[in-house]
Design an enzyme around this catalytic site. Structure first.
Site, short mmCIF file in Angstrom:
data_model
loop_
_atom_site.label_atom_id
_atom_site.label_comp_id
_atom_site.label_asym_id
_atom_site.label_seq_id
_atom_site.Cartn_x
_atom_site.Cartn_y
_atom_site.Cartn_z
N TRP A 14 1.00 -1.09 0.05
CA TRP A 14 -0.24 0.29 -0.01
C TRP A 14 0.81 1.01 -0.24
CZ3 TRP A 14 -3.82 1.64 -2.39
CH2 TRP A 14 -4.27 2.38 -1.64
N ARG A 34 11.91 0.14 6.51
CA ARG A 34 12.71 -0.86 7.93
C ARG A 34 13.70 -1.37 7.84
NH1 ARG A 34 8.84 -5.50 11.08
NH2 ARG A 34 8.21 -6.29 9.30
N ARG A 35 13.38 -1.84 6.04
CA ARG A 35 14.48 -2.90 5.08
C ARG A 35 14.81 -1.77 4.75
NH1 ARG A 35 11.05 -6.90 6.89
NH2 ARG A 35 11.57 -8.45 8.47
N LYS A 165 -14.01 -4.02 9.18
CA LYS A 165 -14.60 -5.08 7.39
C LYS A 165 -13.45 -5.95 7.12
CE LYS A 165 -11.57 -3.24 4.43
NZ LYS A 165 -9.44 -4.09 4.09
N ASP A 218 -15.41 -0.39 1.23
CA ASP A 218 -15.05 -1.37 1.03
C ASP A 218 -15.38 -2.98 1.49
OD1 ASP A 218 -11.78 -2.07 1.36
OD2 ASP A 218 -11.22 -0.25 3.26
N1 NAI Z 1 -2.47 -3.25 -0.12
C1 NAI Z 1 -3.81 -3.02 0.70
O1 NAI Z 1 -4.13 -3.73 -0.71
C2 NAI Z 1 -4.20 -1.52 2.02
C3 NAI Z 1 -3.78 -1.74 2.39
N2 NAI Z 1 -4.34 -1.16 3.41
C4 NAI Z 1 -2.94 -1.63 4.90
O2 NAI Z 1 -2.50 -0.51 5.09
C5 NAI Z 1 -1.30 -1.05 5.66
C6 NAI Z 1 0.42 -1.77 5.24
O3 NAI Z 1 -0.51 -2.97 4.35
P1 NAI Z 1 0.61 -3.38 3.24
O4 NAI Z 1 1.68 -2.56 2.58
O5 NAI Z 1 -0.47 -4.02 2.49
O6 NAI Z 1 1.35 -4.68 3.69
P2 NAI Z 1 2.19 -4.94 3.57
O7 NAI Z 1 2.34 -6.64 4.23
O8 NAI Z 1 2.70 -5.47 2.05
O9 NAI Z 1 3.23 -3.95 3.84
C7 NAI Z 1 3.70 -3.63 6.13
C8 NAI Z 1 4.56 -2.48 5.85
O10 NAI Z 1 4.72 -2.42 7.13
C9 NAI Z 1 6.22 -2.12 7.50
N3 NAI Z 1 5.94 -2.92 8.91
C10 NAI Z 1 5.61 -3.42 9.70
N4 NAI Z 1 6.23 -3.75 10.95
C11 NAI Z 1 6.65 -2.67 11.47
C12 NAI Z 1 7.90 -2.08 12.00
N5 NAI Z 1 7.35 -3.07 13.47
N6 NAI Z 1 8.07 -1.38 12.43
C13 NAI Z 1 8.34 -0.85 10.84
N7 NAI Z 1 7.75 -0.63 9.36
C14 NAI Z 1 7.06 -2.10 9.87
C15 NAI Z 1 7.12 -3.58 6.58
O11 NAI Z 1 8.24 -3.07 6.15
C16 NAI Z 1 6.06 -2.93 5.52
O12 NAI Z 1 6.51 -1.87 4.83
C17 NAI Z 1 -2.26 -2.66 6.74
O13 NAI Z 1 -2.85 -1.67 7.61
C18 NAI Z 1 -3.34 -2.54 5.59
O14 NAI Z 1 -4.87 -2.92 6.11
C19 NAI Z 1 -5.12 0.06 3.22
C20 NAI Z 1 -5.53 -0.34 2.37
C21 NAI Z 1 -5.22 -0.98 0.67
O1 13P Z 2 -8.57 -2.85 3.15
C1 13P Z 2 -7.95 -3.58 1.66
C2 13P Z 2 -8.64 -2.85 0.42
O2 13P Z 2 -9.32 -1.69 0.87
C3 13P Z 2 -7.05 -4.40 1.15
O3 13P Z 2 -7.92 -5.89 1.76
P1 13P Z 2 -6.57 -6.47 2.86
O4 13P Z 2 -5.84 -5.83 3.25
O5 13P Z 2 -8.09 -7.68 2.91
O6 13P Z 2 -5.53 -7.82 1.29
#
Ligand code: NAI
Ligand code: 13P
Length: 307
Positions: A14, A34-35, A165, A218
């Protein structure tokens, strides 16, 4: 519009999709992960917007790190995390606002599956804040012909819509994995929305917010798409995999798993009925099978639709 300098914290699916959207609009975007090799202090320097797309488990830690650097008093924080803090049950925006009480905080949330956004498919979202000017700036920064951003003055409701959700997306994955049919899915999502409204109202969110993009929108996206990681958790549980196996192979974060636990705890404290969340929780804990969870829901005492 003028070029804005944006620091994006979190280089996951995201964070990177949002970085692309802002870059495509001509803004100066720096991503910290972080990485990664970028230095947090350098990424934060002169940022007008600091956007966090950190998974819930990392939010408090990253907030503390950001607090140790000097920031301009006008910096706007944007949070895109969809989770709840397991210790305090606070939402991510509450954590950012407590740490930075004099800065505006904006919640960005909506039906935004990152894979589709990365493919430049059209989507809409919500920028919500108590600070209208901050929400409008975020709206301008991210809006484009492929990404339509609405403002909203109920940040808590918008944030809870995206967070709650996730549990219904897990339940929907189970529903599809068990081939329960379209009627069952419609009943689940509709009753899921009722449950989200009940929890949200008790928290202080506005009911109507849950009928907008960040709530119903959503729900429709994630309860019907295999691209949702939360949906995948439920779907694969219905196929007989264990949670540990699923999480080991899941690409990215399924926030609903932890959110479920936090909600069960909060609902107990506040005496709120959350039957669907409770069954998803018991399923994730290994206390019931997917079929038993379904039976528990179907065999509850009959009652009026609204009370
Ligand atoms: N992927 C999607 O479609 C969407 C995701 N989100 C929300 O955005 C957030 C991130 O989701 P994604 O990017 O998909 O997940 P992801 O798993 O791809 O990335 C997670 C990110 O958080 C970081 N992270 C995790 N633990 C950490 C720590 N202890 N310290 C520093 N950084 C840390 C990771 O390094 C990574 O950059 C979640 O809360 C998700 O629900 C919201 C809308 C859409
Ligand atoms: O929140 C999201 C889309 O709006 C992403 O959904 P997931 O975290 O279930 O992949």
């Amino acid at each position: 519009m003028q070029k804005t300098t944006i620091a994006i914290l979190g280089g996951g699916a995201w964070g990177l999709a949002l970085a692309d959207l802002a870059s495509a609009n001509g803004h100066i975007v720096r991503v910290w992960s972080r990485r990664g090799s970028t230095n947090l202090e350098a990424v934060l320097q002169d940022a007008q917007i600091i956007l966090s797309a950190i998974a819930m488990k990392g939010v408090s830690d990253v907030v503390s790190q950001v607090k140790s650097f000097p920031l301009s008093p006008n910096t706007i924080f944007v949070t895109a995390t969809k989770g709840l803090d397991p210790q305090t049950t606070c939402t991510p925006s509450q954590i950012w606002q407590t740490a930075f009480p004099h800065h505006p905080v904006v919640v960005l949330s909506g039906p935004n599956l990152s894979k589709e956004i990365q493919q430049s498919l059209p989507a809409a979202t919500v920028a919500a804040s108590n600070d209208t000017a901050a929400a409008e700036l975020v709206q301008l920064v991210f809006s484009s012909p492929r990404f339509r951003v609405y403002t909203n003055a109920d940040p808590l409701g918008v944030e809870l819509g995206g967070t709650l959700k996730n549990i219904m997306a897990i339940a929907s994955g189970v529903c599809d994995g068990l081939h329960l049919g379209t009627n069952a899915k419609a009943a689940l999502v509709t009753r899921g929305l009722t449950e989200m409204v009940r929890i949200g109202k008790s928290w202080g969110a506005k009911t109507e917010t849950f009928y907008g993009l960040s709530g119903l929108g959503d729900l429709l996206a994630t309860c019907n798409s295999p691209l949702s990681r939360n949906y995948q958790v439920g779907y694969q549980m219905a196929l007989g995999q264990t949670l540990t196996e699923i999480l080991a192979n899941l690409p990215g974060t399924a926030e609903g798993v932890n959110t479920c636990q936090v909600l069960v705890q909060r609902a107990k404290q506040h005496n709120i009925a959350i039957p669907i969340t409770e069954q998803v929780y018991r399923l994730l804990e290994g206390e019931v099978t997917t079929r038993q969870a379904l039976d528990e829901l179907m065999l509850r005492d009959i009652k009026p639709e609204y009370n």
